[in-house]
Design an enzyme around this catalytic site. Structure first.
Site, PDB file in Angstrom:
ATOM      1  N   GLY A  66      44.149 -20.963  -4.818  1.00 45.03           N
ATOM      2  CA  GLY A  66      43.656 -19.956  -5.759  1.00 45.03           C
ATOM      3  C   GLY A  66      44.790 -19.108  -6.306  1.00 45.03           C
ATOM      4  CE1 TYR A 115      37.563 -20.750   0.700  1.00 40.95           C
ATOM      5  CE2 TYR A 115      36.227 -22.231  -0.615  1.00 40.95           C
ATOM      6  CZ  TYR A 115      37.196 -21.251  -0.532  1.00 40.95           C
ATOM      7  OH  TYR A 115      37.783 -20.785  -1.687  1.00 40.95           O
ATOM      8  N   GLY A 137      36.715 -22.372  -5.624  1.00 47.29           N
ATOM      9  CA  GLY A 137      37.844 -22.002  -4.772  1.00 47.29           C
ATOM     10  C   GLY A 137      38.112 -20.507  -4.879  1.00 47.29           C
ATOM     11  CB  CYS A 138      40.470 -18.313  -3.086  1.00 41.41           C
ATOM     12  SG  CYS A 138      39.679 -18.471  -1.481  1.00 41.41           S
ATOM     13  CB  VAL A 139      39.956 -19.080  -8.952  1.00 40.47           C
ATOM     14  CG1 VAL A 139      40.737 -20.286  -8.492  1.00 40.47           C
ATOM     15  CG2 VAL A 139      38.494 -19.433  -9.190  1.00 40.47           C
TER      16      VAL A 139
END
Lengths: 534, 105
Positions: A274, A311, B103-105
Site C-alpha cells: 500500500g 491479513y 489492500g492498504c491503500v
C-alpha cells in the site's frame, strides 16, 4: 435496562443496541459540536434489505441475509461444530492455550473496561464492553460445547440460545474491536479479550466462510493469486517503483535507485505494498536512507515477496500461514541474510512472533524491524543531519502491533528526540498507547457506514490525544506532524483527518518515520515533507 | 448483488456502489455514477481524471498510483478531492467504472 448476555439471541430483526454520534464522549474544540461534524451516512435502502443489520445500526461485514430458515440452520450447525473445534487441541493448535486460560480465568472484575478505547469513546455502550463478547462465547461454550452443558446451563439460569440472531450479531460484533489488546495489558491476570475476538473471527472464517471481503477475497486471496493485496503483479510493482525512483530523484536532486532481486543481499526489505501505491514518499525515503548508509539491500519481485501484509493475522490461521510461508520462501530463494519489515505494524506481528511456530529449522530466517535498523543507521554517523530542518511540532503514534504487542518502544523515540527539536509525546504513549482506530483490518474496510463508525468511535480517543499533544499551538497556521510508522495506521489517520478537516482546521498532517529522517538530511536540499494532503 | 440503472442500463453494483462489470461502462454510465458521488456535472477536469484512470485500468487491470494520477493530470490530491469528494480511490475510481481499490491503500 442493562443489556444481558442472553439478549444477543433475542428479538430477531431488531437492533440489539443502536449507536448514534450524539452518545459519544466529547472532543475538544473546534470539534466539540456534533452538529458541526459531517455526521453518519445512512445505509442505502437496497443494501439494508439485502444485508444483515441487527447489531448497532452499523454494517462492517456486509453479511447477506440468509435465503431461508434452512440456510440459517446450516450456519448455526456449522458454528456449533466450530465451537468444539476451537476448544480442541487437534483443531486449534495455534491459540488454544491462551484462549482456554482467557475463557476460564476471567473473574468479571471489569478492570479492562476503561482500558478499551471503543467502549470508552462510545460513552460506555454495553455491547462494546471488552468482556461482552467473551461472556457470550463463555455462555455458548458452557451450554453447547461441554458434555451435559444444556442441563447445567438450565440449572445455572444460562438461557442463551445458539440461533441465527446470535451468530449473525456476534459476527458483526467481532468487527467492533480493533484487537489493540489494551484490555489484555490491563487485566491483572492476563485474560486476553482481544484474542477471544480474534478466535471468534477465526471460527467464522474457517468454519462458516464468513470474513469481510476486504480482508479475505480482496485481501489474502487476491494477495496469494496476484502477488499483492493491492492487485499489483510483479511487472506493475517494478514499474511503479521505477516511477518512484525517478519522481523522488527529481524532487530531491539525488540519484534514487531501488535494487531488485539481488541474490545474497544482507537485507530483503518487504514493504506493505500500500505504501507504493498511496504513500510513495515512504519507499522512496527508505531507498535514499539505505543507499546513503551503504546497506546491502534489495526488494524481491517474486509474487507476495513485495507485499508484507498478512491479513490472515486478523481473521484466519490458514491464510496467515500460507502468506507467512510465501514470504520466507521468497527470502530463501534469494539467499538473503535477513528480512527487514517496512513501516507496517501487523506485518511485524505476523512475521516476528505469530509465525514463529511454523518458521522453524531451515525456515527460521532472521526477521528485523525497520525501526531497529533505522536507529542503527541514524546514529552510525554515515549520514549528515541538520535537525533544525525538522523544527515543527511532531508527535509519535505507537502502532499497537509494533509497540504494545512486540515491545519495540525506544528506537523510534531515540530517532525523533535527535532529529525533531519539537518532538512531544502524546498521553498515554508507548505500550499504553491508544490504537489509531484502524487496527485489525479496519483501515481497509469501508463498506456501508463503517468508515463513519471507525473514524468517529474507534479513532475518537486517538484524535483527542493528538489534539491534546498539540494544544500549545492549536491553530492551522502552525503545521504539525503525526509520525505513524505503519501503513494501516496512516490509512486510518488519513480518513480521520479528512473526516474532521484536521489539516484545514488544525494544521495537522501525518506520515511515516523515514520521511522525517530524509527531511533532516543535509544532502536533501528541498523540504521532503510537503504539508499537503496525501 | 443489487442491480441499478446507470446511463439507461441495469448494472450490478456492490454495497459501495462500484459497478461489477467494467465493460458495462461508458460515458453516460460515468455521468450517472458521478451523481451518486455528489458530482452533478462532469467538467473537463473530471473527465481528465476519469479518462486517465480508465486508460490505466484497461492496460494494467488495476488503479494507478495516486502520485501517477496527480502527475499525469497535473492535479494536486486536494484538487482531486475537490472534484471527487470521496477521493481518488473511492470516488474517482467508482466514476471511472474501476473495481474498488484493495489492500492498504
Amino acid at each position: 435496562m442493562t443489556l444481558k448476555v442472553r439478549d444477543i439471541s433475542r428479538r430477531p430483526g431488531e437492533l440489539l443496541d443502536p449507536i448514534s454520534p450524539e452518545e459519544l464522549v466529547p472532543l475538544p474544540p473546534p470539534y466539540d459540536k456534533p452538529e458541526d461534524q459531517p455526521g453518519w451516512k445512512p445505509i442505502n435502502p437496497g443494501s439494508s434489505e439485502r444485508l444483515v443489520c441487527n447489531l448497532d445500526g452499523v454494517v462492517a461485514t456486509s453479511l447477506p441475509q440468509p435465503k431461508d430458515p434452512e440456510e440459517q440452520r446450516r450456519y448455526v450447525d456449522q458454528f456449533a461444530a466450530g465451537l468444539k473445534k476451537l476448544l480442541d487441541k487437534n483443531n486449534n493448535w495455534t491459540f488454544l492455550q491462551p484462549l482456554l486460560l482467557s475463557l476460564e480465568y476471567c473473574v468479571r472484575c471489569q478492570t479492562c473496561n476503561d482500558a478499551c478505547p471503543v467502549f470508552t469513546a462510545s460513552g460506555g455502550k454495553e455491547i462494546y464492553r471488552p468482556t461482552y463478547r467473551a461472556e457470550v462465547l463463555r455462555a455458548l461454550v458452557g451450554k453447547y460445547a461441554k458434555p451435559g452443558g444444556k442441563l447445567l446451563a438450565r440449572l445455572a439460569g444460562n438461557d442463551i440460545e445458539l440461533n441465527w440472531t446470535a451468530i449473525s450479531r456476534l459476527y458483526e460484533l467481532c468487527y467492533r474491536c480493533t484487537l489493540c489488546r489494551r484490555c489484555a495489558q490491563t487485566c491483572p491476570i492476563g485474560v486476553d479479550n482481544g484474542l477471544v475476538t480474534r478466535e471468534l473471527r477465526k471460527l467464522f472464517s474457517q468454519e462458516l466462510g464468513w470474513a469481510p471481503k476486504e480482508l479475505h477475497e480482496k485481501g489474502t486471496v487476491l494477495q496469494l493469486r496476484s502477488g499483492s493485496s493491492t492487485g499489483m503483479n510483479p511487472l506493475v510493482v517494478k514499474d511503479n517503483v521505477e516511477f518512484i525512483d525517478e519522481d523522488i530523484g527529481e524532487e530531491t536532486g539525488l540519484a534514487v535507485h531501488t535494487p531488485w532481486d539481488k541474490e545474497g543481499a544482507e537485507v530483503l526489505l518487504i514493504h506493505n505494498a500500500g505504501e507504493i501505491l498511496s504513500w510513495p514518499e515512504n519507499p522512496g525515503a527508505f531507498a535514499i536512507i539505505l543507499n546513503a548508509a551503504g546497506i546491502d539491500w534489495t526488494l524481491a519481485s517474486d509474487e507476495v515477496g513485495y507485499d508484507g501484509v498478512n491479513y490472515g493475522l486478523f481473521y484466519d490461521d490458514v491464510q496467515l500461514a500460507r502468506i507467512a510461508l510465501r514470504h520466507v520462501q521468497v527470502a530463501k530463494k534469494l539467499k538473503v541474510k535477513k528480512i527487514v519489515m517496512g513501516e507496517c505494524g501487523h506485518q511485524h506481528k505476523a512475521m516476528v512472533t505469530v509465525s514463529d511456530r511454523i518458521l522453524t529449522g531451515q525456515m527460521n530466517i532472521p526477521r528485523e524491524s525497520c525501526l531497529v535498523l533505522l536507529e542503527r543507521i541514524v546514529f552510525s554517523g554515515k549520514i549528515k543531519f541538520d535537525p533544525s530542518k525538522n523544527d515543527f511540532p511532531v508527535t509519535l503514534h505507537d502502532p499497537c502491533n509494533i509497540v504494545r504487542n512486540l515491545g519495540i518502544v525506544e528506537p523510534q523515540r531515540r530517532i525523533l528526540r535527535y532529529l525533531c527539536p519539537q518532538f512531544r509525546e502524546m498521553e498515554p504513549h508507548g505500550v499504553n498507547n491508544y490504537c489509531c482506530g484502524g487496527g485489525s483490518g479496519f483501515a481497509v474496510m469501508s463498506g456501508n457506514n463503517f468508515t463513519d463508525w471507525r473514524v468517529s468511535v474507534a479513532s475518537r480517543l486517538k484524535f483527542k490525544q493528538i489534539l491534546d499533544a498539540f494544544a500549545d499551538q492549536p491553530g492551522p497556521e502552525v503545521k504539525k506532524y503525526v509520525c505513524a510508522p505503519c501503513s494501516n495506521c496512516k490509512g486510518q489517520l488519513r480518513d480521520l483527518f479528512q473526516y474532521y478537516g484536521a489539516l484545514e482546521k488544525s494544521g495537522i498532517t501525518y506520515g511515516g518515520l523515514v520521511e522525517l529522517i530524509v527531511n533532516a538530511m543535509v544532502d536533501v536540499k528541498e523540504p521532503f515533507i510537503k504539508w499537503e494532503m496525501h | 448483488m443489487e442491480k441499478k440503472e446507470f446511463g439507461g442500463k441495469l448494472i450490478e453494483v456492490d454495497e459501495d456502489g462500484f459497478i461489477q462489470d467494467p465493460d458495462a461502462w461508458d460515458e453516460n454510465v460515468a455521468r450517472d455514477l458521478a451523481k451518486t458521488e455528489g458530482v452533478e456535472e462532469m467538467t473537463e477536469d473530471h473527465w481528465k481524471v476519469v479518462n486517465y484512470l480508465r486508460e490505466y485500468y484497461l492496460q494494467y487491470q488495476m488503479a494507478p498510483m495516486i502520485r501517477k494520477l496527480c502527475k499525469t493530470t497535473g492535479f494536486k490530491l486536494k484538487e482531486i478531492y475537490d472534484l471527487f469528494p470521496s477521493g481518488p480511490a473511492k470516488g474517482a475510481c467508482k466514476v471511472a467504472g474501476l473495481p474498488k481499490p484493495t489492500g492498504c491503500v
